[in-house]
Enzyme design. Structure first.
Site, PDB file in Angstrom:
ATOM      1  CB  SER A 253      -0.897  -0.010   1.240  1.00 27.24           C
ATOM      2  OG  SER A 253      -1.252   1.303   1.597  1.00 27.24           O
ATOM      3  CE  LYS A 254      -2.316   5.337  -3.782  1.00 29.54           C
ATOM      4  NZ  LYS A 254      -2.590   5.625  -5.179  1.00 29.54           N
ATOM      5  NE  ARG A 255      -4.294   3.955   2.870  1.00 30.01           N
ATOM      6  CZ  ARG A 255      -4.964   3.537   1.801  1.00 30.01           C
ATOM      7  NH1 ARG A 255      -5.146   4.352   0.791  1.00 30.01           N
ATOM      8  NH2 ARG A 255      -5.440   2.318   1.737  1.00 30.01           N
ATOM      9  CE  LYS A 256      -0.775  -0.579   6.334  1.00 29.93           C
ATOM     10  NZ  LYS A 256      -1.309  -1.936   6.265  1.00 29.93           N
TER      11      LYS A 256
END
Length: 519
Positions: A253-256
RNA sequence: GCCCCCAUCGUCUAGAGGCCCAGGACGUCGGAUUCUCAGUCCGAAAACAGGGGUUCAAAUCCCCUUGGGGGUACCA
């Protein structure tokens, strides 16, 4: 039946590497079967600037060579290919379901739904919506609507059924429809929801195989039932494992992103980005990180290497074959050899594919791929002059397989600049030792006096010199490398000297000696 | 909580009852080649989550446990 697959990105800016892997499998399956691959843009939550958000995605597809037969910019018989432009289809379908009693208007308030949910939680059972609106009389409905209450449309799930389908990678999967809440298919504002729009479009596009990541597996019974209610042909489903984050089984995930920096392999990729992007005038804003396809393009990976690597995430040809050309992959791809468990992208393995495919490139192609980095870094002019182009050609040849990704050509900057940076440690180790400075002072004039300036002549001269002096070749070779390039690593030293050029070599030897003697 | 999915070397995988005291690749570690680096070539270490069954025979089939993950939206 012709195989028709689709990939439906939301226009969010950059293309996620995991999403691209899903797209690749769709593309491969279509190509393998001589079918069509369709790109559909899932932009039902509107907003955003469509053009700027879509362009990078399309460009990622083009870069990897995943051409689409129908979709944005190419059109096709089933258009439009933007969900935001297909509202009438969704409305018609919703009205049909409504008329047949397969869907209903739901006037439930969010507070009421919340209360029902909490109650279900308390009783430790799955929440399933309560169909109070179904009890409403026509008069009551008219009344509510007159009050300005805007209902959502819910699909009436046939709760007495079991939904069973044969997934191409999972096998037979069974869900109990009694546990499925009636999904909202049209929002209060009239916009359709994903599950509904997808079904309507998949039917309209005559999609034969829905290949998507496994997080959609639990959407499938709803979509299955919707297809049935709409009377459309139900496509085959294939739920492939999602691409996992490095060192975990979690979805990438790009959020992590920040957490991934701690992974040693990913750390290397981030560091490379930090070293390369500023030099070629890119900032790291805008998602140029290893989760995005664009990262690999900008670092200078080969599309074939990335396709090769992506194809091996969750799929294998047999027990041995790793290196595969695009053609090999296309002609051998099959859904039944897709594994079920999530797999991570291994940067090391990607690099080994990259090294291999880079090695297959002709000198001309290698040069063509490298030139943009030299110009972007200002090492040569844009467009390059004939002389610069010739030098670059020689440098790229001399660098050989040291250029693993095109941006590696920037390591050879010392061939193009007058000013160089000396590697201090190497300088101390190789030049500031024993007799080396004195020997360099004696050898420099002999370089100056050389008749022809090319690698072979330089080498011959050096050997003669070392013999005269009774010293090992290595002593001079290392000293010359550091003093003329500043670097401890690089192509063969005689090639280096030739390419650096006589005048610059002499000046650099002098500069290095001054640095060393100053201490 | 509930539903669903998954489980072989560090990683990606081969394996669909005997061919497996588990094969390949990347990575790692040794060694060879060499002026450095890269490459190349040899070699080594390294796995069937645990427990029960079924069977003459199980990594492979069944059950349980454990662990991991996904979903549970007027997101996609």
């Amino acid at each position: 039946m012709t195989v028709r697959t689709r990939f439906a990105p939301s226009p969010t800016g950059y293309m996620h590497i995991g999403g691209m892997r899903t797209a690749l499998f769709n593309w491969l399956w279509a190509r393998r079967n001589g079918g069509q691959f369709i790109l559909r843009i899932d932009d039902t939550d509107q907003a955003r600037n469509l053009d700027t958000a879509l362009a990078p995605i399309l460009s990622a597809f083009r870069w990897l060579g995943l051409n689409w037969d129908e979709g944005p910019e190419v059109g096709g018989p089933c258009g439009p290919y933007f969900q935001s432009q297909r509202n009438e289809f969704y409305r018609t379908a919703a009205e049909k379901l409504l008329a047949e009693g397969k869907a209903y208007k739901c006037f439930e308030t969010t507070e009421q739904i919340q209360a029902d949910r909490t109650a279900a939680e308390r009783e430790q059972r799955q929440y399933v919506n309560i169909r109070r609106s179904l009890e409403l009389t026509a008069a009551q409905i008219a009344d509510l609507e007159a009050q300005g209450r805007e209902p959502v449309i819910r699909f009436l799930v046939p709760r007495d059924q079991k939904v069973v389908f044969d997934d191409a990678v999972r096998g037979v999967v069974e869900f109990d429809a009694g546990l499925i809440s009636d999904p909202v298919i049209v929002r209060a504002n009239g916009m359709p929801l994903y599950n509904f729009a997808t079904v309507v479009d998949d039917a309209a596009f005559r999609i034969s195989d829905v290949i998507r990541a496994e997080e959609h597996l639990s959407n499938t019974p709803i979509q299955f039932l919707l297809h049935e209610a709409l009377g459309s042909t139900i496509p085959r489903f294939a739920h492939i494992p999602y691409v996992a984050a490095p060192g975990s089984k979690e979805k990438l995930s790009k959020r992590k992103l920040e957490a991934y920096r701690k992974n040693p392999q990913f750390k290397r990729m981030f560091e490379r980005a930090e070293a390369v992007f500023p030099r070629i005038g890119l900032d790291r804003e805008g998602g140029l990180d290893p989760v995005m396809v664009e990262y690999y393009e900008k670092i200078g990976y080969l599309p074939d290497a990335v396709v090769n690597a992506l194809s091996r995430i969750g799929w294998s040809l047999d027990d041995k074959t790793e290196i595969m050309s695009r053609e090999t992959i296309v002609s051998n791809f099959s859904l039944d050899r897709v594994v079920k468990k999530p797999a991570g992208l291994d940067p090391d393995k990607l690099d080994s594919f990259q090294t291999h495919w880079m090695g297959q490139l002709s000198p001309a192609d290698k040069l063509a791929g490298s030139l943009p980095y030299l110009t972007a870094a200002g090492l040569i002019s844009d467009p390059p002059s004939d002389r610069e182009r010739e030098l670059a050609g020689k440098v790229v040849a001399a660098m050989g397989d040291r250029i693993k990704v095109f941006s590696d050509v920037l390591d050879a900057d010392y061939f193009f600049q007058d000013q160089i940076q000396y590697d201090e440690k190497a300088l101390q180790k190789r030049v500031a030792r024993d007799d080396v400075p004195r020997l360099l002072r004696i050898f420099a004039p002999r370089l100056e006096a050389l008749e022809a300036w090319h690698a072979a002549a330089i080498e011959a001269e050096l050997h003669r010199f070392c013999e005269d002096q009774g010293i090992a070749n290595g002593l001079m070779i290392h000293a010359l490398r550091i003093s003329t390039t500043g670097s401890a690593a690089g192509p063969g030293v005689f090639d280096c000297l030739e390419l650096v050029g006589r005048d610059r070599c002499l000046a650099r030897i002098e500069a290095a000696l001054r640095l060393v003697e100053r201490d």
